[in-house]
Motif scaffolding. Structure first.
Motif, PDB file in Angstrom:
ATOM      1  N   GLU A  55     -12.555   8.470  16.276  1.00 28.58           N
ATOM      2  CA  GLU A  55     -11.596   7.589  15.619  1.00 28.58           C
ATOM      3  C   GLU A  55     -12.053   7.278  14.199  1.00 28.58           C
ATOM      4  OE1 GLU A  55      -9.722   3.135  16.315  1.00 28.58           O
ATOM      5  OE2 GLU A  55     -11.546   3.704  17.356  1.00 28.58           O
ATOM      6  N   LEU A  56     -11.079   7.211  13.293  1.00 31.97           N
ATOM      7  CA  LEU A  56     -11.336   6.818  11.913  1.00 31.97           C
ATOM      8  C   LEU A  56     -10.655   5.481  11.707  1.00 31.97           C
ATOM      9  CD1 LEU A  56     -12.659   7.915   9.307  1.00 31.97           C
ATOM     10  CD2 LEU A  56     -10.401   8.728   8.641  1.00 31.97           C
ATOM     11  N   LEU A  57     -11.406   4.482  11.252  1.00 32.60           N
ATOM     12  CA  LEU A  57     -10.856   3.144  11.066  1.00 32.60           C
ATOM     13  C   LEU A  57     -10.848   2.804   9.586  1.00 32.60           C
ATOM     14  CD1 LEU A  57      -9.785   0.594  12.487  1.00 32.60           C
ATOM     15  CD2 LEU A  57     -12.144  -0.239  12.532  1.00 32.60           C
ATOM     16  N   LEU A  58      -9.665   2.420   9.106  1.00 29.40           N
ATOM     17  CA  LEU A  58      -9.496   1.987   7.721  1.00 29.40           C
ATOM     18  C   LEU A  58      -9.165   0.502   7.757  1.00 29.40           C
ATOM     19  CD1 LEU A  58      -8.143   5.030   8.041  1.00 29.40           C
ATOM     20  CD2 LEU A  58      -7.742   4.689   5.636  1.00 29.40           C
ATOM     21  N   THR A  59      -9.989  -0.312   7.128  1.00 29.52           N
ATOM     22  CA  THR A  59      -9.743  -1.754   7.094  1.00 29.52           C
ATOM     23  C   THR A  59      -9.783  -2.232   5.646  1.00 29.52           C
ATOM     24  OG1 THR A  59     -12.098  -2.191   7.422  1.00 29.52           O
ATOM     25  CG2 THR A  59     -10.706  -2.212   9.378  1.00 29.52           C
ATOM     26  N   GLY A  60      -9.003  -3.263   5.364  1.00 31.78           N
ATOM     27  CA  GLY A  60      -8.993  -3.810   4.022  1.00 31.78           C
ATOM     28  C   GLY A  60      -7.619  -4.301   3.624  1.00 31.78           C
ATOM     29  N   ARG A  61      -7.197  -3.939   2.394  1.00 30.43           N
ATOM     30  CA  ARG A  61      -5.940  -4.429   1.848  1.00 30.43           C
ATOM     31  C   ARG A  61      -5.136  -3.268   1.282  1.00 30.43           C
ATOM     32  NH1 ARG A  61      -3.630  -5.178  -2.767  1.00 30.43           N
ATOM     33  NH2 ARG A  61      -5.387  -4.376  -3.938  1.00 30.43           N
ATOM     34  N   ILE A  62      -3.818  -3.280   1.548  1.00 29.97           N
ATOM     35  CA  ILE A  62      -2.894  -2.326   0.935  1.00 29.97           C
ATOM     36  C   ILE A  62      -1.675  -3.104   0.453  1.00 29.97           C
ATOM     37  CG2 ILE A  62      -3.628  -0.285   2.237  1.00 29.97           C
ATOM     38  CD1 ILE A  62      -1.300  -0.713   4.143  1.00 29.97           C
ATOM     39  N   SER A  63      -1.056  -2.627  -0.620  1.00 32.60           N
ATOM     40  CA  SER A  63       0.131  -3.321  -1.145  1.00 32.60           C
ATOM     41  C   SER A  63       0.965  -2.359  -1.976  1.00 32.60           C
ATOM     42  CB  SER A  63      -0.261  -4.533  -1.986  1.00 32.60           C
ATOM     43  OG  SER A  63      -0.949  -4.123  -3.154  1.00 32.60           O
ATOM     44  N   ALA A  64       2.262  -2.686  -2.072  1.00 32.82           N
ATOM     45  CA  ALA A  64       3.182  -1.898  -2.899  1.00 32.82           C
ATOM     46  C   ALA A  64       4.393  -2.768  -3.248  1.00 32.82           C
ATOM     47  CB  ALA A  64       3.638  -0.638  -2.168  1.00 32.82           C
ATOM     48  N   PRO A  65       4.866  -2.696  -4.506  1.00 33.17           N
ATOM     49  CA  PRO A  65       6.043  -3.480  -4.903  1.00 33.17           C
ATOM     50  C   PRO A  65       7.343  -2.737  -4.585  1.00 33.17           C
ATOM     51  CG  PRO A  65       5.094  -2.419  -6.821  1.00 33.17           C
ATOM     52  CD  PRO A  65       4.225  -2.059  -5.655  1.00 33.17           C
ATOM     53  N   PHE A  66       8.332  -3.502  -4.123  1.00 31.71           N
ATOM     54  CA  PHE A  66       9.648  -2.958  -3.793  1.00 31.71           C
ATOM     55  C   PHE A  66      10.731  -3.817  -4.417  1.00 31.71           C
ATOM     56  CE2 PHE A  66       7.056  -1.081  -0.575  1.00 31.71           C
ATOM     57  CZ  PHE A  66       7.665   0.126  -0.266  1.00 31.71           C
ATOM     58  N   GLU A  67      11.864  -3.183  -4.719  1.00 33.47           N
ATOM     59  CA  GLU A  67      13.034  -3.928  -5.147  1.00 33.47           C
ATOM     60  C   GLU A  67      13.963  -4.042  -3.944  1.00 33.47           C
ATOM     61  OE1 GLU A  67      15.424  -3.562  -9.018  1.00 33.47           O
ATOM     62  OE2 GLU A  67      16.662  -2.527  -7.542  1.00 33.47           O
ATOM     63  N   PHE A  68      14.411  -5.261  -3.683  1.00 37.36           N
ATOM     64  CA  PHE A  68      15.333  -5.551  -2.585  1.00 37.36           C
ATOM     65  C   PHE A  68      16.564  -6.235  -3.144  1.00 37.36           C
ATOM     66  CE2 PHE A  68      11.067  -5.872  -0.700  1.00 37.36           C
ATOM     67  CZ  PHE A  68      11.170  -4.980   0.345  1.00 37.36           C
TER      68      PHE A  68
END
Length: 169
Positions: A55-68
């Motif tokens: 298993e590969l575990l990725l932990t931390g923070r991700i973000s992306a801006p969207f227009e709604f």
């Protein structure tokens, strides 16, 4: 142009894991043109990547801006979708490299709001429904027309008939 991917080289990954930061272009979201959400910036990530057996575990923070488009005011707004803390687990299959692009992309997409409201924008706005569009308590001098009901709409007639037969018993 080669598509930028989030590739993790298992051969050079230390046992204690390693930090991984960067960004992926907004095009990775590949949303339809007529979708309510539109990616307006890159997906940014600041992750710790570690291997645990298969298993590969990725932990931390991700973000992306969207227009709604706000469901109340019908005004466009920008909201950054942030997953913090993010915890993404991937099964390791054959090969020396793992492409985590799709897993990180999906983590952002499942966190998109179902009913986006401009009060949750990066720069919050007043999120009030224009009273001219409310069917209840419409002011008498309102210029917005109420949509007429279909002529001969008898969808409720069947239920009314059932109600009347129950009261006869």
């Amino acid at each position: 142009m080669k598509k930028k991917l989030l590739l993790i080289d298992l051969a050079t990954l230390p046992d204690e894991g390693q930090p991984l930061s960067g960004e992926l272009p907004a095009e990775i979201f590949d949303l339809p043109e007529d979708d309510d959400a539109k990616a307006v910036g890159p997906l940014e990530f600041d992750l710790h990547v570690q291997r645990f057996g298969s298993e590969l575990l990725l932990t931390g923070r991700i973000s992306a801006p969207f227009e709604f488009t706000c469901v109340r005011t019908i005004h466009p707004f920008i909201q950054t979708i942030e997953v913090d803390p993010a915890a993404i687990s991937m099964e390791i299959t054959e090969g020396e490299e793992i492409d985590a692009t799709e897993a990180v992309r999906e983590e952002i997409l499942i966190n998109l709001p179902a009913d986006p409201r401009c009060e949750n924008a990066d720069e919050p706005q007043e999120c009030e429904i224009d009273p001219r569009y409310l069917a209840v308590d419409k002011p008498a001098g309102d210029t917005v027309e109420t949509r007429p009901r279909a002529e001969g709409d008898d969808r409720w007639a069947a239920l009314d008939a059932l109600k009347n037969t129950d009261s006869d018993r």
